[in-house]
Each structure stands twice: as structure tokens, then as C-alpha cells.
Design a protein around this motif. Sequence first.
Motif, mmCIF file in Angstrom:
data_model
loop_
_atom_site.group_PDB
_atom_site.id
_atom_site.type_symbol
_atom_site.label_atom_id
_atom_site.label_comp_id
_atom_site.label_asym_id
_atom_site.label_seq_id
_atom_site.Cartn_x
_atom_site.Cartn_y
_atom_site.Cartn_z
ATOM 1 N N SER A 169 -45.114 39.492 -0.743
ATOM 2 C CA SER A 169 -43.964 39.794 -1.587
ATOM 3 C C SER A 169 -44.365 39.875 -3.053
ATOM 4 C CB SER A 169 -42.875 38.741 -1.410
ATOM 5 O OG SER A 169 -43.271 37.506 -2.001
ATOM 6 N N ALA A 170 -43.519 40.519 -3.843
ATOM 7 C CA ALA A 170 -43.764 40.592 -5.286
ATOM 8 C C ALA A 170 -43.789 39.196 -5.901
ATOM 9 C CB ALA A 170 -42.687 41.451 -5.951
ATOM 10 N N ASP A 171 -42.927 38.310 -5.419
ATOM 11 C CA ASP A 171 -42.906 36.939 -5.951
ATOM 12 C C ASP A 171 -44.208 36.207 -5.642
ATOM 13 O OD1 ASP A 171 -40.383 37.249 -7.010
ATOM 14 O OD2 ASP A 171 -39.364 36.385 -5.275
ATOM 15 N N GLU A 172 -44.770 36.433 -4.458
ATOM 16 C CA GLU A 172 -46.038 35.795 -4.109
ATOM 17 C C GLU A 172 -47.168 36.323 -4.994
ATOM 18 O OE1 GLU A 172 -45.452 34.776 0.639
ATOM 19 O OE2 GLU A 172 -45.923 36.836 0.039
ATOM 20 N N LEU A 173 -47.142 37.611 -5.292
ATOM 21 C CA LEU A 173 -48.140 38.175 -6.196
ATOM 22 C C LEU A 173 -47.984 37.605 -7.603
ATOM 23 C CD1 LEU A 173 -48.146 41.913 -5.032
ATOM 24 C CD2 LEU A 173 -49.974 40.233 -4.714
ATOM 25 N N LEU A 174 -46.747 37.462 -8.059
ATOM 26 C CA LEU A 174 -46.506 36.876 -9.379
ATOM 27 C C LEU A 174 -47.055 35.457 -9.454
ATOM 28 C CD1 LEU A 174 -42.865 38.103 -10.118
ATOM 29 C CD2 LEU A 174 -44.900 38.674 -11.450
ATOM 30 N N ASP A 175 -46.800 34.659 -8.418
ATOM 31 C CA ASP A 175 -47.266 33.267 -8.414
ATOM 32 C C ASP A 175 -48.787 33.186 -8.427
ATOM 33 O OD1 ASP A 175 -44.706 32.279 -8.396
ATOM 34 O OD2 ASP A 175 -44.623 32.014 -6.217
ATOM 35 N N ALA A 176 -49.451 34.120 -7.754
ATOM 36 C CA ALA A 176 -50.897 34.046 -7.612
ATOM 37 C C ALA A 176 -51.654 34.639 -8.797
ATOM 38 C CB ALA A 176 -51.334 34.760 -6.333
ATOM 39 N N VAL A 177 -51.093 35.674 -9.425
ATOM 40 C CA VAL A 177 -51.866 36.453 -10.397
ATOM 41 C C VAL A 177 -51.367 36.306 -11.828
ATOM 42 C CG1 VAL A 177 -52.693 38.784 -10.954
ATOM 43 C CG2 VAL A 177 -52.412 38.104 -8.568
ATOM 44 N N TRP A 178 -50.064 36.067 -12.004
ATOM 45 C CA TRP A 178 -49.501 36.027 -13.360
ATOM 46 C C TRP A 178 -49.201 34.602 -13.785
ATOM 47 C CZ3 TRP A 178 -49.065 40.454 -10.604
ATOM 48 C CH2 TRP A 178 -49.189 41.666 -11.296
ATOM 49 N N GLU A 180 -48.118 34.395 -17.503
ATOM 50 C CA GLU A 180 -47.371 34.609 -18.735
ATOM 51 C C GLU A 180 -45.873 34.751 -18.421
ATOM 52 O OE1 GLU A 180 -49.742 36.455 -17.558
ATOM 53 O OE2 GLU A 180 -51.396 36.629 -18.987
ATOM 54 N N PRO A 181 -45.016 33.849 -18.959
ATOM 55 C CA PRO A 181 -43.586 33.876 -18.626
ATOM 56 C C PRO A 181 -42.919 35.223 -18.916
ATOM 57 C CG PRO A 181 -44.138 31.861 -19.794
ATOM 58 C CD PRO A 181 -45.342 32.744 -19.872
ATOM 59 N N LEU A 182 -43.278 35.876 -20.015
ATOM 60 C CA LEU A 182 -42.620 37.127 -20.382
ATOM 61 C C LEU A 182 -43.007 38.274 -19.453
ATOM 62 C CD1 LEU A 182 -42.886 37.000 -24.291
ATOM 63 C CD2 LEU A 182 -40.929 36.422 -22.848
ATOM 64 N N GLU A 183 -44.106 38.120 -18.724
ATOM 65 C CA GLU A 183 -44.566 39.187 -17.836
ATOM 66 C C GLU A 183 -44.167 38.957 -16.391
ATOM 67 O OE1 GLU A 183 -48.708 39.938 -18.170
ATOM 68 O OE2 GLU A 183 -48.657 40.313 -20.314
ATOM 69 N N ARG A 184 -43.572 37.814 -16.078
ATOM 70 C CA ARG A 184 -43.307 37.475 -14.687
ATOM 71 C C ARG A 184 -42.031 38.150 -14.180
ATOM 72 N NH1 ARG A 184 -45.849 33.430 -12.124
ATOM 73 N NH2 ARG A 184 -43.957 32.930 -10.969
ATOM 74 N N THR A 185 -42.118 39.439 -13.966
ATOM 75 C CA THR A 185 -41.014 40.207 -13.389
ATOM 76 C C THR A 185 -41.556 41.079 -12.268
ATOM 77 O OG1 THR A 185 -41.269 42.143 -14.834
ATOM 78 C CG2 THR A 185 -39.915 40.320 -15.667
ATOM 79 N N ARG A 186 -40.684 41.427 -11.335
ATOM 80 C CA ARG A 186 -41.116 42.295 -10.233
ATOM 81 C C ARG A 186 -41.491 43.676 -10.748
ATOM 82 N NH1 ARG A 186 -36.746 40.716 -5.441
ATOM 83 N NH2 ARG A 186 -37.231 38.474 -5.426
ATOM 84 N N GLY A 187 -40.894 44.056 -11.889
ATOM 85 C CA GLY A 187 -41.215 45.353 -12.466
ATOM 86 C C GLY A 187 -42.670 45.462 -12.866
ATOM 87 N N VAL A 188 -43.244 44.383 -13.418
ATOM 88 C CA VAL A 188 -44.638 44.440 -13.851
ATOM 89 C C VAL A 188 -45.569 44.512 -12.641
ATOM 90 C CG1 VAL A 188 -45.167 41.967 -13.964
ATOM 91 C CG2 VAL A 188 -46.223 43.519 -15.594
ATOM 92 N N VAL A 189 -45.155 43.894 -11.527
ATOM 93 C CA VAL A 189 -45.935 44.018 -10.291
ATOM 94 C C VAL A 189 -45.947 45.476 -9.840
ATOM 95 C CG1 VAL A 189 -46.102 43.359 -7.868
ATOM 96 C CG2 VAL A 189 -45.468 41.648 -9.564
ATOM 97 N N LYS A 190 -44.792 46.109 -9.897
ATOM 98 C CA LYS A 190 -44.678 47.513 -9.490
ATOM 99 C C LYS A 190 -45.586 48.406 -10.332
ATOM 100 C CE LYS A 190 -41.153 51.038 -8.554
ATOM 101 N NZ LYS A 190 -39.688 51.325 -8.585
ATOM 102 N N ILE A 191 -45.641 48.131 -11.629
ATOM 103 C CA ILE A 191 -46.487 48.929 -12.529
ATOM 104 C C ILE A 191 -47.962 48.747 -12.182
ATOM 105 C CG2 ILE A 191 -47.267 49.163 -14.914
ATOM 106 C CD1 ILE A 191 -44.386 48.460 -15.751
ATOM 107 N N VAL A 192 -48.379 47.494 -11.975
ATOM 108 C CA VAL A 192 -49.781 47.224 -11.658
ATOM 109 C C VAL A 192 -50.159 47.865 -10.321
ATOM 110 C CG1 VAL A 192 -51.428 45.409 -11.057
ATOM 111 C CG2 VAL A 192 -49.973 45.146 -13.055
#
Length: 219
Positions: A169-178, A180-192
Amino acid sequence: MRLLLVEDETELADSLATGLRREGYLVDVATDGARALSLAAQNEVDVIVLDRDLPQLSGDAVCRTLVAQQYPARILMLTAAGTLDDRVAGLDLGADDYLAKPFAYLELLARIRALGRRSPSTAVVLEHSGVRIDGSRRIAERDGHPVQLTIKEFGVLEILLSAGGGWVSADELLDAVWDEPLERTRGVVKIVVHTLRRKLGPPGVIQSAPGYGYRMGES
């Protein structure tokens, strides 16, 4: 390379995790011993940075448990007690290295790199449908051709390859890779993921589905 950072001082844990992720490591964080054992059971990590003075379940108990289970990660024990007897006691528990607080961040990095070279799992090369990464050397390839990736792109690809074709999930990717609080959105996962797909080139190998997330498919 995946690290498990076990530190009950939250400000120190957050600071170290941020720095280590910027170095390109995947970092899981636990603030108590029980959570540390739970995370170790969920994810095979290469190096555990373990505070000895933890509430409830001590770092000593965590170390003993992991050693008894023959857990493959290398253990770097941190503590405010830095006498010779303390260092010997920590190593006798089964820790691979010992670092007294306060410590220099660059020394911590050097010790993690040294332990990572000795960790059996860092030699594992992940590969799927022509996409190949070497986590220890931070090399990515597609069909034998090198692919230049950012730290975030490499981290996302490493997680997806580690999942063995399963959904992440996008949330699992955020927890593992990000971190920075300001970057922790599903949108930034989509961009990457979008830029990662472009760099890997056709045919597309990263699949996505609403409600499931992302996975490595067949090309």
C-alpha cells in the motif's frame, strides 16, 4: 539495506531515523523492546541499532531473544554506560558491536556500514522481470542496463521487489521510505512511482490498483 532502530528517546530516534533514511537506508523504528521483537519478526533486517536501556523489556532481553532465535541481523548496542565492563557485558550477550552515548553520528554510520558488510542478508540481490537491484552497492538495472535512481525511487523499488509480487500500500511505502512530515502524502508516492516507471522503461512492470497499492507484475 534495512535497519531496525530501537531507541526510547523519541527525539533522538526521530533524528537518527531521518539521517539514516537520507543516507538511503530503510529504517524501522521501535521505542520499546516488545515492539522491536515484533518488527524484527515482521521484516528481516540487516542491522539492529539497539538501545540497552529500554523500558519494560530491556535491550539486554531483546538481544538475548534475538540471539536465541538465531536471528541473522547484526546488532549494534547503544548505551549511556560505556565502561569496559559494560562493553564486555553487552558483547557477551551476543551483540556484534557496542557504542557508548554520546556518540558522533559519523561514527555510528561507519559502524553500521561495517556491520552491514558482515550481515548475510545484505548479499541478497533482488530481481523480478528483468529489474535487478543490489542493495549493498545501491545498483539498479533493467535487462542488464544501469538505471540511475534517487534515494526515494530506490527505496520504493526495493520494497516492491522485497514483497515478491505482493501488493504494497501507499501507506506502507510512506512508512518505509519517507520520514519528512511535509512529504508524507499518497500523492508523493504516486509521483515517485511515476518517475520510477519512466526510468525503468517499457514494458511496464509496476502495477497499481485502487485499494491495493502497488506491486511488481510480469513484463
